[in-house]
Design a protein around this motif. Structure first.
Motif, PDB file in Angstrom:
ATOM      1  N   HIS A 112       0.813  -1.256   0.009  1.00 61.35           N
ATOM      2  CA  HIS A 112      -0.108   0.082  -0.057  1.00 61.35           C
ATOM      3  C   HIS A 112       0.758   1.247   0.079  1.00 61.35           C
ATOM      4  N   PHE A 113       0.427   2.274  -1.071  1.00 64.53           N
ATOM      5  CA  PHE A 113       1.599   3.507  -0.951  1.00 64.53           C
ATOM      6  C   PHE A 113       0.918   4.364  -1.931  1.00 64.53           C
ATOM      7  N   GLY A 114       0.694   5.590  -1.413  1.00 66.72           N
ATOM      8  CA  GLY A 114       0.001   6.766  -2.224  1.00 66.72           C
ATOM      9  C   GLY A 114      -1.328   6.644  -2.591  1.00 66.72           C
ATOM     10  N   GLY A 115      -2.042   5.541  -1.782  1.00 62.25           N
ATOM     11  CA  GLY A 115      -3.418   5.380  -1.812  1.00 62.25           C
ATOM     12  C   GLY A 115      -3.587   4.117  -3.087  1.00 62.25           C
ATOM     13  N   ILE A 116      -2.644   3.558  -3.355  1.00 62.70           N
ATOM     14  CA  ILE A 116      -2.741   2.327  -4.387  1.00 62.70           C
ATOM     15  C   ILE A 116      -2.186   1.239  -3.758  1.00 62.70           C
ATOM     16  N   LYS A 117      -2.939   0.030  -3.931  1.00 61.87           N
ATOM     17  CA  LYS A 117      -2.712  -1.300  -3.527  1.00 61.87           C
ATOM     18  C   LYS A 117      -2.314  -2.277  -4.718  1.00 61.87           C
ATOM     19  N   SER A 153       1.917   5.237 -12.943  1.00 64.43           N
ATOM     20  CA  SER A 153       1.155   5.876 -14.053  1.00 64.43           C
ATOM     21  C   SER A 153       0.252   6.745 -13.507  1.00 64.43           C
ATOM     22  N   CYS A 154       0.397   7.334 -12.276  1.00 61.17           N
ATOM     23  CA  CYS A 154      -0.497   8.333 -11.493  1.00 61.17           C
ATOM     24  C   CYS A 154      -0.167   9.678 -12.165  1.00 61.17           C
ATOM     25  N   ARG A 155      -1.364  10.301 -12.128  1.00 65.04           N
ATOM     26  CA  ARG A 155      -1.009  11.742 -12.675  1.00 65.04           C
ATOM     27  C   ARG A 155      -0.683  12.679 -11.431  1.00 65.04           C
ATOM     28  N   ARG A 156       0.404  12.457 -10.861  1.00 61.29           N
ATOM     29  CA  ARG A 156       0.920  13.260  -9.964  1.00 61.29           C
ATOM     30  C   ARG A 156       2.493  13.214  -9.989  1.00 61.29           C
ATOM     31  N   LEU A 157       3.185  14.253  -9.551  1.00 60.34           N
ATOM     32  CA  LEU A 157       4.560  14.617 -10.024  1.00 60.34           C
ATOM     33  C   LEU A 157       5.453  13.626  -9.171  1.00 60.34           C
ATOM     34  N   PHE A 158       4.916  13.085  -8.041  1.00 66.95           N
ATOM     35  CA  PHE A 158       5.968  12.389  -7.049  1.00 66.95           C
ATOM     36  C   PHE A 158       5.171  10.959  -6.915  1.00 66.95           C
ATOM     37  N   LYS A 159       5.744   9.966  -6.575  1.00 72.84           N
ATOM     38  CA  LYS A 159       4.921   8.485  -6.315  1.00 72.84           C
ATOM     39  C   LYS A 159       4.223   8.702  -4.978  1.00 72.84           C
ATOM     40  N   GLU A 172       9.175   1.511   0.609  1.00 73.35           N
ATOM     41  CA  GLU A 172       9.007   0.949  -0.758  1.00 73.35           C
ATOM     42  C   GLU A 172       7.585   1.139  -1.210  1.00 73.35           C
ATOM     43  N   ASN A 173       7.674   1.357  -2.459  1.00 75.56           N
ATOM     44  CA  ASN A 173       6.291   2.002  -3.103  1.00 75.56           C
ATOM     45  C   ASN A 173       5.205   1.005  -3.492  1.00 75.56           C
ATOM     46  N   MET A 174       4.221   1.421  -4.274  1.00 79.10           N
ATOM     47  CA  MET A 174       3.155   0.611  -4.399  1.00 79.10           C
ATOM     48  C   MET A 174       3.424  -0.805  -5.056  1.00 79.10           C
ATOM     49  N   PHE A 175       4.672  -0.824  -5.509  1.00 74.63           N
ATOM     50  CA  PHE A 175       4.937  -2.187  -6.352  1.00 74.63           C
ATOM     51  C   PHE A 175       5.801  -2.873  -5.190  1.00 74.63           C
ATOM     52  N   GLY A 176       6.325  -2.457  -4.176  1.00 75.65           N
ATOM     53  CA  GLY A 176       7.265  -2.885  -3.214  1.00 75.65           C
ATOM     54  C   GLY A 176       8.702  -2.694  -3.616  1.00 75.65           C
ATOM     55  N   LEU A 177       8.811  -1.729  -4.384  1.00 76.00           N
ATOM     56  CA  LEU A 177      10.457  -1.225  -4.975  1.00 76.00           C
ATOM     57  C   LEU A 177      10.728  -0.028  -4.295  1.00 76.00           C
ATOM     58  N   THR A 178      12.160  -0.286  -4.052  1.00 77.24           N
ATOM     59  CA  THR A 178      13.004   0.854  -3.681  1.00 77.24           C
ATOM     60  C   THR A 178      13.514   1.626  -4.850  1.00 77.24           C
ATOM     61  N   ILE A 179      12.537   2.786  -5.145  1.00 73.40           N
ATOM     62  CA  ILE A 179      12.851   3.420  -6.388  1.00 73.40           C
ATOM     63  C   ILE A 179      12.729   5.076  -6.328  1.00 73.40           C
ATOM     64  N   ALA A 180      13.543   5.749  -6.694  1.00 71.91           N
ATOM     65  CA  ALA A 180      13.604   7.005  -6.584  1.00 71.91           C
ATOM     66  C   ALA A 180      13.459   7.454  -5.037  1.00 71.91           C
ATOM     67  N   ASN A 181      14.430   6.782  -4.298  1.00 78.06           N
ATOM     68  CA  ASN A 181      14.310   6.811  -2.819  1.00 78.06           C
ATOM     69  C   ASN A 181      15.644   7.765  -2.521  1.00 78.06           C
ATOM     70  N   LEU A 183      13.727  18.657  -4.600  1.00 78.01           N
ATOM     71  CA  LEU A 183      13.170  17.366  -4.552  1.00 78.01           C
ATOM     72  C   LEU A 183      13.019  16.756  -5.905  1.00 78.01           C
ATOM     73  N   LEU A 184      13.057  17.358  -7.036  1.00 80.33           N
ATOM     74  CA  LEU A 184      12.651  17.091  -8.433  1.00 80.33           C
ATOM     75  C   LEU A 184      13.424  15.756  -8.741  1.00 80.33           C
ATOM     76  N   PRO A 185      14.611  15.342  -8.299  1.00 77.83           N
ATOM     77  CA  PRO A 185      15.417  14.142  -8.720  1.00 77.83           C
ATOM     78  C   PRO A 185      14.433  12.945  -8.290  1.00 77.83           C
ATOM     79  N   LEU A 186      13.582  13.256  -7.255  1.00 80.20           N
ATOM     80  CA  LEU A 186      12.711  11.931  -6.796  1.00 80.20           C
ATOM     81  C   LEU A 186      11.370  11.911  -7.367  1.00 80.20           C
ATOM     82  N   SER A 187      11.353  12.776  -8.431  1.00 82.46           N
ATOM     83  CA  SER A 187       9.820  12.720  -9.003  1.00 82.46           C
ATOM     84  C   SER A 187       9.653  11.433  -9.800  1.00 82.46           C
ATOM     85  N   SER A 188       8.657  10.970 -10.243  1.00 87.52           N
ATOM     86  CA  SER A 188       8.606   9.751 -11.296  1.00 87.52           C
ATOM     87  C   SER A 188       8.867  10.264 -12.528  1.00 87.52           C
ATOM     88  N   TYR A 189       8.871  11.398 -12.922  1.00 87.50           N
ATOM     89  CA  TYR A 189       9.156  11.735 -14.348  1.00 87.50           C
ATOM     90  C   TYR A 189      10.545  12.449 -14.678  1.00 87.50           C
TER      91      TYR A 189
END
Length: 369
Positions: A49-54, A268-274, A294-303, A333-339
């Protein structure tokens, strides 16, 4: 191979499967896509569960490395062209001084690009620039990938990236004063680790606050988040992008491309950060901050603890080190943006700065895999 399998590993079909059917699908994925010379030792159903996504998925250990199954998705919208839209005006201003000073403290205590290169901040200081709405809006759009619609295949993704050009030599225990991996242990190495932990002229460990991370080439030590008496130790082992790519591609793995990386980061959420578009007051407190989770997929990414990640494209990198360059926290904090798009690799054959980049393996689950 049955088209039913390729449909089952994509959302929304994956979400509708029973737990039993998901396990059957994963077994088929491993049977058909993982090189038989690699040992699969553990398959564990997990929910994140992360950012409202399971996400209900599986962690899989392949040759001792943890991977997560990331369901694919068609018609994903990736990239960012909205500038400040949807962001808090306060976060984008110079008024969030408590976040600015928290970032300063973080950079003094944690691993940063300047520490790895043993020189001043690599990034130029732009704190003198007047941060108008137009400047921030343009800065965000220039720093992120363009808006686009893509199809993402299902993926087996390494949970946590590895530092590039640094060889892990074991864990150092400050209580015993020994490396747990004895084959790498020498008196000279132990003395160098000790000198990083205890400043010159300070002779006693008792009640001492050890540094979170310390660096003196060719050695890097990093405190274990779970046990402050343990330090993960690395030594420089420089390598080029081309050699990294060849090593990753052994046994059927590869590097994420930019589309896959962005999907794995923010789903693929329409927000700047995960985690969303807001900055919290306690943003740099590890126990509650999304910067270390860890994010909604269980990944350590853009941490926060990792820098630029190499992808299957030398023109850009994804993610990046945090440095306090602007007065507005949102830009720092932009280096941690999803994009976010970092600088690419100019020379594929040149040795990379040890530890500055990170890399992870991926295996694609599609008809071309």
């Amino acid at each position: 191979m049955s088209n039913n399998l390729f449909e089952a590993v994509l959302n929304p079909t994956w979400k509708t499967l029973s737990n039993e059917m998901k396990e059957v699908v994963i077994q088929n994925v491993l049977r058909h896509f993982v090189n038989p010379i690699l040992e699969v030792t553990k398959i564990t159903p997990v929910s994140y569960h992360f950012g409202g996504i399971k996400t209900d998925t599986f962690e899989i250990v392949i040759d001792g490395i943890e991977y997560v199954f990331v369901p694919g998705q068609k018609k994903c919208i990736l990239g960012w062209d909205r500038g400040l839209s949807g962001l808090s005006g306060l976060d984008c201003s110079e008024e969030r001084q408590e976040l600015r000073y928290a970032l300063k403290r973080y950079c003094n205590q944690q691993l940063t690009s300047s520490l790895l290169t043993e020189e001043g901040f690599l990034n130029q200081d732009f704190s003198h620039i007047r941060l108008t709405t137009e400047y921030i809006d343009e800065k965000i759009n220039r720093s992120t990938s363009p808006l686009r619609e893509v199809n993402i295949p299902a993926l087996l993704v390494e949970k946590k990236p590895q530092y590039v050009g640094m060889k892990y030599i074991g864990q150092y225990n400050v209580v015993s004063g020994q490396l747990m991996s004895h084959e790498n242990q020498t008196d000279n190495l132990l003395e160098r680790i000790h000198s990083l932990l205890v400043p010159e002229g300070q002779n006693h460990y008792f009640l001492q606050d050890y540094p979170t991370v310390a660096r003196k080439a060719p050695l890097l030590i990093q405190q274990n988040h779970l046990n402050p008496d343990i330090f993960n130790c690395y030594v420089d082992d420089a390598i080029s992008y081309s050699d990294v790519k060849r090593e990753v591609e052994r046994h059927g793995f590869g590097l994420l491309n930019e589309d896959e990386w962005e999907y794995c980061c923010g789903a693929s959420c329409r927000r700047l950060f995960k985690w969303g578009n807001q900055l919290k007051r306690q943003f740099f407190q590890q126990n509650i901050s999304p910067l270390w989770k860890e994010n909604m997929f269980g990944l350590t990414i853009a941490n926060a603890e990792f820098g630029s990640e190499l992808i299957d494209d030398v023109s850009v990198t994804k993610g990046g080190w945090l440095e306090e360059t602007h007065k507005a926290p949102i830009i720092n904090l932009l280096p941690l943006s999803s994009y976010y798009r970092g600088e690419g690799i100019e020379d594929k054959e040149k040795e990379l700065t040890p530890g500055y980049y990170c890399v992870r393996k991926v295996m694609r689950v599609d008809s071309n895999g």
